[in-house]
Design a protein around this motif. Structure first.
Motif, PDB file in Angstrom:
ATOM      1  N   SER A 119      12.363  41.892  21.540  1.00 20.44           N
ATOM      2  CA  SER A 119      13.257  42.064  22.682  1.00 20.44           C
ATOM      3  C   SER A 119      14.679  41.770  22.243  1.00 20.44           C
ATOM      4  O   SER A 119      14.904  40.988  21.317  1.00 20.44           O
ATOM      5  N   LEU A 120      15.639  42.413  22.925  1.00 22.43           N
ATOM      6  CA  LEU A 120      17.050  42.160  22.632  1.00 22.43           C
ATOM      7  C   LEU A 120      17.720  41.566  23.857  1.00 22.43           C
ATOM      8  O   LEU A 120      17.479  42.010  24.979  1.00 22.43           O
ATOM      9  N   VAL A 121      18.558  40.561  23.641  1.00 20.44           N
ATOM     10  CA  VAL A 121      19.359  40.026  24.743  1.00 20.44           C
ATOM     11  C   VAL A 121      20.822  40.022  24.321  1.00 20.44           C
ATOM     12  O   VAL A 121      21.145  39.811  23.154  1.00 20.44           O
ATOM     13  N   ASP A 122      21.707  40.274  25.277  1.00 22.63           N
ATOM     14  CA  ASP A 122      23.143  40.237  25.036  1.00 22.63           C
ATOM     15  C   ASP A 122      23.576  41.242  23.951  1.00 22.63           C
ATOM     16  O   ASP A 122      24.577  41.056  23.282  1.00 22.63           O
ATOM     17  N   ALA A 123      22.790  42.280  23.761  1.00 18.78           N
ATOM     18  CA  ALA A 123      23.090  43.353  22.803  1.00 18.78           C
ATOM     19  C   ALA A 123      22.162  44.495  23.160  1.00 18.78           C
ATOM     20  O   ALA A 123      21.106  44.270  23.748  1.00 18.78           O
ATOM     21  N   VAL A 137      10.406  45.935  23.406  1.00 21.36           N
ATOM     22  CA  VAL A 137       9.886  45.842  24.764  1.00 21.36           C
ATOM     23  C   VAL A 137      11.017  45.847  25.783  1.00 21.36           C
ATOM     24  O   VAL A 137      10.962  46.545  26.782  1.00 21.36           O
ATOM     25  N   SER A 138      12.067  45.045  25.509  1.00 23.79           N
ATOM     26  CA  SER A 138      13.099  44.924  26.543  1.00 23.79           C
ATOM     27  C   SER A 138      14.496  44.789  25.961  1.00 23.79           C
ATOM     28  O   SER A 138      14.683  44.259  24.858  1.00 23.79           O
ATOM     29  N   ILE A 139      15.452  45.304  26.711  1.00 26.18           N
ATOM     30  CA  ILE A 139      16.870  45.163  26.384  1.00 26.18           C
ATOM     31  C   ILE A 139      17.568  44.701  27.661  1.00 26.18           C
ATOM     32  O   ILE A 139      17.524  45.380  28.682  1.00 26.18           O
ATOM     33  N   VAL A 140      18.190  43.539  27.603  1.00 28.86           N
ATOM     34  CA  VAL A 140      18.934  43.021  28.754  1.00 28.86           C
ATOM     35  C   VAL A 140      20.331  42.675  28.264  1.00 28.86           C
ATOM     36  O   VAL A 140      20.488  41.865  27.344  1.00 28.86           O
ATOM     37  N   ASP A 141      21.333  43.323  28.842  1.00 25.55           N
ATOM     38  CA  ASP A 141      22.659  43.218  28.234  1.00 25.55           C
ATOM     39  C   ASP A 141      23.760  43.523  29.233  1.00 25.55           C
ATOM     40  O   ASP A 141      23.511  44.054  30.315  1.00 25.55           O
ATOM     41  N   HIS A 142      24.999  43.198  28.825  1.00 27.78           N
ATOM     42  CA  HIS A 142      26.164  43.548  29.649  1.00 27.78           C
ATOM     43  C   HIS A 142      27.263  44.206  28.805  1.00 27.78           C
ATOM     44  O   HIS A 142      28.422  44.201  29.191  1.00 27.78           O
ATOM     45  N   LEU A 149      19.065  54.159  23.550  1.00 28.96           N
ATOM     46  CA  LEU A 149      18.277  52.999  23.926  1.00 28.96           C
ATOM     47  C   LEU A 149      16.810  53.358  23.833  1.00 28.96           C
ATOM     48  O   LEU A 149      16.393  54.396  24.318  1.00 28.96           O
ATOM     49  N   ASN A 150      16.048  52.484  23.215  1.00 32.03           N
ATOM     50  CA  ASN A 150      14.636  52.768  23.070  1.00 32.03           C
ATOM     51  C   ASN A 150      13.831  51.512  23.391  1.00 32.03           C
ATOM     52  O   ASN A 150      13.513  50.732  22.516  1.00 32.03           O
ATOM     53  N   ALA A 151      13.583  51.314  24.664  1.00 32.05           N
ATOM     54  CA  ALA A 151      12.826  50.128  25.065  1.00 32.05           C
ATOM     55  C   ALA A 151      12.086  50.428  26.360  1.00 32.05           C
ATOM     56  O   ALA A 151      12.480  51.303  27.123  1.00 32.05           O
ATOM     57  N   GLU A 152      10.998  49.685  26.582  1.00 32.25           N
ATOM     58  CA  GLU A 152      10.194  49.928  27.780  1.00 32.25           C
ATOM     59  C   GLU A 152      10.910  49.426  29.029  1.00 32.25           C
ATOM     60  O   GLU A 152      10.764  49.993  30.103  1.00 32.25           O
ATOM     61  N   PHE A 153      11.670  48.345  28.884  1.00 34.77           N
ATOM     62  CA  PHE A 153      12.396  47.787  30.023  1.00 34.77           C
ATOM     63  C   PHE A 153      13.858  47.650  29.638  1.00 34.77           C
ATOM     64  O   PHE A 153      14.182  47.048  28.610  1.00 34.77           O
ATOM     65  N   VAL A 154      14.739  48.244  30.434  1.00 34.96           N
ATOM     66  CA  VAL A 154      16.168  48.165  30.137  1.00 34.96           C
ATOM     67  C   VAL A 154      16.910  47.704  31.390  1.00 34.96           C
ATOM     68  O   VAL A 154      16.710  48.259  32.472  1.00 34.96           O
ATOM     69  N   ASP A 155      17.734  46.676  31.255  1.00 36.12           N
ATOM     70  CA  ASP A 155      18.590  46.237  32.359  1.00 36.12           C
ATOM     71  C   ASP A 155      19.964  45.945  31.760  1.00 36.12           C
ATOM     72  O   ASP A 155      20.193  44.886  31.175  1.00 36.12           O
TER      73      ASP A 155
END
Ligand SMILES: [Mn+2]
Length: 376
Positions: A119-123, A137-142, A149-155
């Motif tokens: 998972s990636l956070v802040d990037a 699995v997930s990307i959560v970023d600002h 983007l290649n992830a199952e969950f993106v926010d």
């Protein structure tokens, strides 16, 4: 809730039964909420997960990664927090130590072999030691989106000041009670509050969403620890880099830029701190500082010019790398760029190498701001 009250169209409710739903897209009822979707995506992958921090960890990425790890733990998933380079800035070392954050350093490609999901956070993109087959699995970023983007969950929310804001919402809304354990709840809330503060310039640039997130955890925050984090000591090596930045700075209109020469990896963040400082010079709207760090040209951009988008400016100035990713990226007010020198980094005459690098970067900046010698 209050907002809903305020926006309610008061008079005849009977005649308009289809009032718009003003509660917004996020719901607190389990699977429909964003955190519910995130947990669902995480649960699909058995085995040990890893959440990777891109570049030098900062308070926001550290807090978000830790919140991610606690969310994983709340559904029985073990997840390591991994970072690639050193935790350099004194501020961040203080955070890792004070909050006793569990970190794993990824140095060799084999280090990732033990994981089943990432998972990636802040990037929202990352260069891993090799193109591992790890599913994202997930990307959560600002931050502004770089590449595909290649992830199952993106926010990705460009309007919020910190990834910690999004993760605060997750830990509050999670149906799995992430903040149940008293000690961890206090430390995690303190980390998230520090992440939000740090990425919004002490709330100066906080959005309503950032402030709401902070308000939702403020009762759990240990203010003594938060104060201690904010009063971290600045190392003498960082002060020397500041001095070099002041000595070498060049002013062009509302721009200032400065090459600080060779910088040890553990001092890298002093480059950004120097840009923060130069930006405060009277009449300056944008500051760029850069140096040579471990075979890379490493730089920071700071601006209070609302019309300048750091990510776009840096991409236009320094271009796109061979992997299709721009050499620079950023978010509102802040950006950074890293350009590898490759085999040139081994040049026996480091002074000459720095001279060439400085000339190249300064020329690039001048051309981009329209004050190059040819133009003038
Ligand atoms: Mn951030």
């Amino acid at each position: 809730m209050n907002q809903q009250e305020a926006l309610r169209i008061e008079p005849d409710r009977s005649s308009s039964p289809h009032l718009p739903d003003l509660r917004g897209p996020r719901r607190v009822d389990g699977a429909e909420s964003r955190v519910g979707q995130l947990l669902e995506a995480l649960r699909k992958h058995e085995g040990r997960h890893v959440v990777v921090i891109r570049g030098y960890p900062d308070p926001d990425s550290l807090a978000s990664a830790w919140a991610h790890q606690r969310l994983c733990a709340s559904v029985g998933i073990e997840c390591d927090i991994a970072h690639l380079p050193l935790v350099s800035r004194a501020e961040n070392r203080a955070m890792v130590n004070l909050l006793d954050l569990p970190l794993v350093r990824v140095t060799a490609p084999e280090d990732l072999d033990r994981y089943t999901a990432l998972s990636l956070v802040d990037a929202n993109s990352i260069e891993l030691p090799r193109s591992s087959g790890l599913p994202c699995v997930s990307i959560v970023d600002h931050h502004a989106i770089q590449g595909k983007l290649n992830a199952e969950f993106v926010d990705i929310r460009l309007g919020v000041g910190a990834a910690s804001t999004i993760y605060t919402e997750y830990v509050i809304e999670a149906p799995t009670r992430v903040l149940e354990n008293g000690t961890i709840a206090t430390r995690l809330a303190t980390a998230l509050a520090y992440g939000i503060r740090s990425d919004t310039d002490d709330l100066l640039h906080a959005s309503a969403e950032d402030l709401r997130a902070l308000a939702s955890i403020i009762d759990l925050v240990d203010t003594d620890v938060l104060a201690a984090l904010s009063r971290y000591a600045i190392p003498s090596s960082s002060m020397r880099i500041m001095r070099r930045a002041l000595e070498a700075m060049q002013v062009e209109g509302t721009w200032v830029f400065s090459g600080v020469g060779q910088v040890r990896p553990q001092d890298r963040d002093a480059i950004g701190q120097a840009a923060d400082f130069l930006l405060r010079r009277e009449g300056i709207k944008t500051a760029i500082t850069f140096g040579l760090v471990d075979g890379w040209i490493d730089g920071s951009l700071r601006t209070n010019d609302a019309s300048l988008d750091p990510a776009t400016w840096l991409r236009d100035a320094f271009g796109i790398g061979p992997l299709g990713m721009p050499y620079g990226g950023g978010r509102r007010g802040k950006g950074g760029f890293q350009i590898p020198l490759g085999p040139l980094a081994g040049c026996p005459n480091q002074d000459a190498l720095w001279g060439v690098v400085r000339e190249m970067v300064e020329d690039t900046i001048r051309k981009r701001i329209g004050t190059s010698d040819e133009a003038g």
